[in-house]
Design a protein around this motif. Structure first.
Motif, PDB file in Angstrom:
ATOM      1  N   GLN A 127      46.280  15.413  18.204  1.00  0.00           N
ATOM      2  CA  GLN A 127      45.235  14.484  17.745  1.00  0.00           C
ATOM      3  C   GLN A 127      45.869  13.357  16.939  1.00  0.00           C
ATOM      4  O   GLN A 127      46.737  13.593  16.100  1.00  0.00           O
ATOM      5  CB  GLN A 127      44.218  15.240  16.892  1.00  0.00           C
ATOM      6  N   CYS A 128      45.396  12.177  17.188  1.00  0.00           N
ATOM      7  CA  CYS A 128      46.007  11.001  16.566  1.00  0.00           C
ATOM      8  C   CYS A 128      45.966  11.069  15.038  1.00  0.00           C
ATOM      9  O   CYS A 128      46.955  10.828  14.363  1.00  0.00           O
ATOM     10  CB  CYS A 128      45.277   9.759  17.068  1.00  0.00           C
ATOM     11  N   GLY A 129      44.788  11.418  14.497  1.00  0.00           N
ATOM     12  CA  GLY A 129      44.625  11.483  13.034  1.00  0.00           C
ATOM     13  C   GLY A 129      45.599  12.444  12.399  1.00  0.00           C
ATOM     14  O   GLY A 129      46.246  12.132  11.401  1.00  0.00           O
ATOM     15  N   LEU A 159      49.173  11.157  12.422  1.00  0.00           N
ATOM     16  CA  LEU A 159      49.458  10.134  11.414  1.00  0.00           C
ATOM     17  C   LEU A 159      49.459  10.720  10.005  1.00  0.00           C
ATOM     18  O   LEU A 159      50.244  10.322   9.164  1.00  0.00           O
ATOM     19  CB  LEU A 159      48.438   9.003  11.518  1.00  0.00           C
ATOM     20  N   ALA A 160      48.541  11.668   9.790  1.00  0.00           N
ATOM     21  CA  ALA A 160      48.491  12.297   8.467  1.00  0.00           C
ATOM     22  C   ALA A 160      49.796  13.027   8.175  1.00  0.00           C
ATOM     23  O   ALA A 160      50.312  12.992   7.063  1.00  0.00           O
ATOM     24  CB  ALA A 160      47.336  13.274   8.393  1.00  0.00           C
ATOM     25  N   ILE A 167      49.135  -2.559  18.720  1.00  0.00           N
ATOM     26  CA  ILE A 167      48.746  -1.560  17.712  1.00  0.00           C
ATOM     27  C   ILE A 167      49.442  -1.768  16.374  1.00  0.00           C
ATOM     28  O   ILE A 167      48.868  -1.522  15.321  1.00  0.00           O
ATOM     29  CB  ILE A 167      49.016  -0.140  18.259  1.00  0.00           C
ATOM     30  N   LEU A 209      46.373  -1.033   7.976  1.00  0.00           N
ATOM     31  CA  LEU A 209      45.838   0.254   7.509  1.00  0.00           C
ATOM     32  C   LEU A 209      46.719   0.852   6.429  1.00  0.00           C
ATOM     33  O   LEU A 209      46.250   1.280   5.373  1.00  0.00           O
ATOM     34  CB  LEU A 209      45.708   1.208   8.699  1.00  0.00           C
ATOM     35  N   ALA A 240      44.221  -0.719  23.855  1.00  0.00           N
ATOM     36  CA  ALA A 240      44.154  -0.761  22.383  1.00  0.00           C
ATOM     37  C   ALA A 240      42.733  -0.527  21.904  1.00  0.00           C
ATOM     38  O   ALA A 240      42.490   0.225  20.966  1.00  0.00           O
ATOM     39  CB  ALA A 240      44.659  -2.108  21.880  1.00  0.00           C
ATOM     40  N   MET A 254      39.833   6.804  18.224  1.00  0.00           N
ATOM     41  CA  MET A 254      40.232   7.194  16.864  1.00  0.00           C
ATOM     42  C   MET A 254      39.014   7.275  15.955  1.00  0.00           C
ATOM     43  O   MET A 254      38.865   8.194  15.159  1.00  0.00           O
ATOM     44  CB  MET A 254      41.241   6.195  16.303  1.00  0.00           C
ATOM     45  N   LEU A 307      40.202   8.473   9.233  1.00  0.00           N
ATOM     46  CA  LEU A 307      41.019   9.133  10.254  1.00  0.00           C
ATOM     47  C   LEU A 307      41.798  10.322   9.722  1.00  0.00           C
ATOM     48  O   LEU A 307      42.198  11.207  10.472  1.00  0.00           O
ATOM     49  CB  LEU A 307      42.006   8.126  10.855  1.00  0.00           C
ATOM     50  N   PHE A 308      42.011  10.310   8.416  1.00  0.00           N
ATOM     51  CA  PHE A 308      42.848  11.368   7.833  1.00  0.00           C
ATOM     52  C   PHE A 308      42.038  12.536   7.282  1.00  0.00           C
ATOM     53  O   PHE A 308      42.576  13.467   6.722  1.00  0.00           O
ATOM     54  CB  PHE A 308      43.703  10.792   6.691  1.00  0.00           C
TER      55      PHE A 308
END
Lengths: 477, 205
Positions: free
Chosen positions: A2-4, A7-8, A113, A120, B11, B18, B76-77
């Protein structure tokens, strides 16, 4: 992956490096692949020139995540920077893995991106941080306060602390609903700190209050128990007013409730109940003590009467009788010396002076035997009738009537005797003095018409071992 | 140019996915845990099982803090898994505290009821003993004092019954126990008096 989550997990190193780097439109963007231990391969986008200046960050990150290998630019590099470089070109790797050429769109995707991610991460870095530590401190303090029984012993403070906590959470929630950069956690932090402070105060107060309540309850219970014992030994058997006795019994029951609360460690309740008990016990005790003290104000007069009677006996070498109502004793004197002593029973309202007919009280005064009644002449075996009421009694009765102490229709009464049929173990007469029949026989032989008989409330002071009257189950007289 | 369009679409798709993929606060779990805490409080868990009740309060507070901790993060986190777990644990603990309070309350109620019954029986016994107790020609005069005590015992039993009806089991138990002990002491006094009277009668014979 999962993307989130991706990144976390990796966000920190990325953001630190990103902030430090610059992206220029014409700069070549490089693709980094990271293979971490027990993780799927991840993809990092990175301008190549940043790597050198921030190699340290990357190195720390790779060391922390135990990366096996990375791809730098178009080459694969061992993660251990001290090791010799074993690399292959990215395009070669891609080709090796996928069997196709590296597509151009992948690099364009990177271009699209990267600015978003950059913004962000910048926002995340400069956004206000919530006072998590303060909230954790408040949580800990609240937990401590609750476990210290603050709800019972410092309820107001705990309530205030919990209220602050709720408000702090609300303030936190309110800020969380705002845009990242416009959040302000100062109110939430202040409230969390206030909650901590109040909870700690409540905890401390509760401990002190609990210990203090325990000590107060313990002390109060033992004092009251002693008072109860004293009351019972001194007054319980006395014909005290039933209302007072009821109050005393109520106090006794409250005292027991206090003891039970103490046993189950509810010290606050124990203190409250002991206070209620003290109110009733002390009220009853004070009332009885007051009336007893009033009654015993007559002691000098009683002692003088007895002394005069004994002196008369000594002077005339004759028989004289002294009745001590409080001690429940009748003493026979001859020549001023005791020649016989008998236990006696009186009327149920023996405590106090006789005021009128039918009050079941035994009169106090200096009398003489008026009539001797042998067997068959008295309802109670044998009897020595005394000259009650004498002049002093009549004067007292008239005064009582004038003062309204007795009803205007009241009569003074009479026929007060020393008689037999005693030994019942209770104060049962109508105001007479009862002896056991065998003792009545002795008394009957010793006394004659005209023999002085002095009846007193007591010969001893109240505190001088007095108060040994009769109870229902008192030992044999 | 074609490649650029593909990239732009990708994108947008990525950004949307997301956003859609963001975790949501477990409001239902929060509400359920709070309701369970209220139910435990209504069952007087704070009075009958205070340690358990305090633990539930602590865990709910911790879970709510965890929810807000996640809310503080960028969408997102956020991950509410830990908060959800805590809330579910708090819910279970609250239900357990409620059940434990009910059990304990029932236990105390049964004890109080038993003591009330025993105290009432002992009062009846007292009344019978009073009839046998020594009395002189004045009848009940010597027993009036004991009758006063007995009246107060009966008052205490009535109060215990009222507390029981009102659901205050601990007070009911304390009052019933106090009344029972007191009436037993009265009975003992009466029995001693009766025994003494019997002894005197034998000696007289």
């Amino acid at each position: 992956m999962q993307c989130g989550t991706f990144l976390a997990d990796r966000g920190f190193s990325l953001s630190v490096c990103t902030v430090a780097g610059f992206v220029r439109r014409n700069q070549t963007l490089r693709l980094y692949l990271i293979q971490t231990k027990n993780q799927e391969p991840g993809i990092l986008f990175w301008p190549f020139n940043c790597f050198r200046s921030h190699g340290f960050c990357m190195q720390k990150y790779f060391a922390r995540t135990k990366s096996k290998w990375i791809l730098v630019g178009n080459r694969i590099v061992a993660t251990n920077f001290n090791q010799s470089i074993k690399s292959i070109k990215l395009r070669e790797l891609w080709t090796k893995l996928s069997g196709t050429n590296l597509p151009q769109w992948l690099l364009w995707l990177n271009v699209a991106i990267f600015p978003m991610l950059l913004i962000l991460f910048l926002v995340l870095e400069i956004a206000p941080k919530p006072p998590i530590v303060k909230f954790e401190q408040a949580l800990k303090a609240l937990s401590q306060a609750r476990n210290a029984e603050s709800r019972v012993y410092a309820g107001e403070l705990l309530k205030a602390a919990e209220l602050c906590w709720d408000k702090a959470l609300k303030a936190w929630r309110k800020e969380n609903q705002k845009f990242l950069l416009s959040r302000d956690y100062r109110v939430a932090q202040y409230l969390a700190e206030s909650s901590t402070k109040l909870a700690l105060e409540s905890s401390s107060k509760s401990k002190t209050s609990k210990e203090s309540s325990k000590q107060i309850a313990s002390a109060q219970i033992s004092i009251l128990k002693r008072q109860v014992e004293e009351f019972k030994s001194q007054y319980y058997h006395l014909p005290v007013d039933n209302l007072l006795r009821k109050e005393f019994a109520r106090g006794e029951l409250k005292l027991k409730e206090s003891e039970f609360a103490y046993i189950r460690k509810d010290y606050k309740q124990a203190v409250a109940k002991s206070k209620e008990a003290a109110f009733f016990i002390e009220k009853a005790g004070a009332s009885v003590t007051e009336s007893m003290n009033d009654y015993f104000d007559n002691l000098p007069k009683w002692q003088r009467w007895a002394k005069e009677t004994i002196a008369w006996s000594a002077a005339t070498d004759s028989v004289a009788i002294v009745v001590d109502k409080m001690a429940h004793v009748c003493q026979v004197y001859q020549g001023g010396k005791v020649i016989a002593q008998y236990s006696i029973e009186l009327g149920p309202q023996w405590l106090g002076p006789k005021l009128q007919r039918g009050d079941k009280a035994t009169p106090e005064g200096q009398y003489r035997i008026k009539k001797k009644k042998g067997a068959g002449q008295s309802k109670y075996y044998k009897a020595l009738e005394i000259d009650y009421p004498n002049g002093a009694d009549l004067a007292k009765f008239r005064l009582a009537k004038q003062n309204g102490d007795v009803p205007s229709s009241a009569q003074i009464g009479g026929l007060i005797e020393i008689h037999g049929d005693g030994g019942k173990g209770a104060n049962w007469t109508s105001g007479c003095v009862a002896l056991k029949n065998e003792e009545m026989d002795e008394m009957f032989d010793l006394a004659s018409v005209g023999t002085p008989i002095t009846i007193v409330g007591s010969l001893k002071a109240l505190s001088n071992g007095n108060g040994n009257g009769s109870s229902l189950a008192k030992s044999d007289k | 140019m074609k490649a650029k369009q593909v990239v732009a679409i990708l994108a947008i798709v990525l950004a949307m996915s997301m956003m859609i993929g963001c975790a949501k606060a477990p409001q239902q779990d929060v509400d359920a845990a709070k309701a369970a805490l209220d139910a435990a409080k209504a069952a007087e868990a704070d009075r009958y099982v205070p340690a358990q009740y305090n633990a539930v309060k602590d865990s709910i507070d911790a879970a709510l803090a965890e929810v807000e901790r996640q809310n503080s993060k960028f969408a997102l986190f956020r991950s509410y898994g830990k908060a959800q777990k805590k809330l579910q644990e708090a819910l279970t603990a609250a239900n357990a505290a409620k059940d434990a309070a009910a059990t304990e309350k029932e236990k105390v109620r049964a004890e109080a009821q038993d003591l009330i019954t025993k105290a009432q029986a002992a009062v009846e016994e007292s009344k019978k003993l009073m009839k046998k107790a020594p009395r002189g020609k004045e009848g009940r005069a010597a027993l009036e004092a004991i009758q006063s005590d007995l009246t107060m015992v009966e008052t205490s039993i009535t109060e215990a019954n009222t507390a029981l009806t009102n659901g205050d089991m601990l007070t009911a138990r304390d009052k019933a126990k106090a009344a029972f002990e007191k009436v037993n002491a009265i009975n003992q006094e009466l029995q001693d008096a009766i025994a003494k009277k019997a002894g005197l009668s034998k000696r007289a014979k």
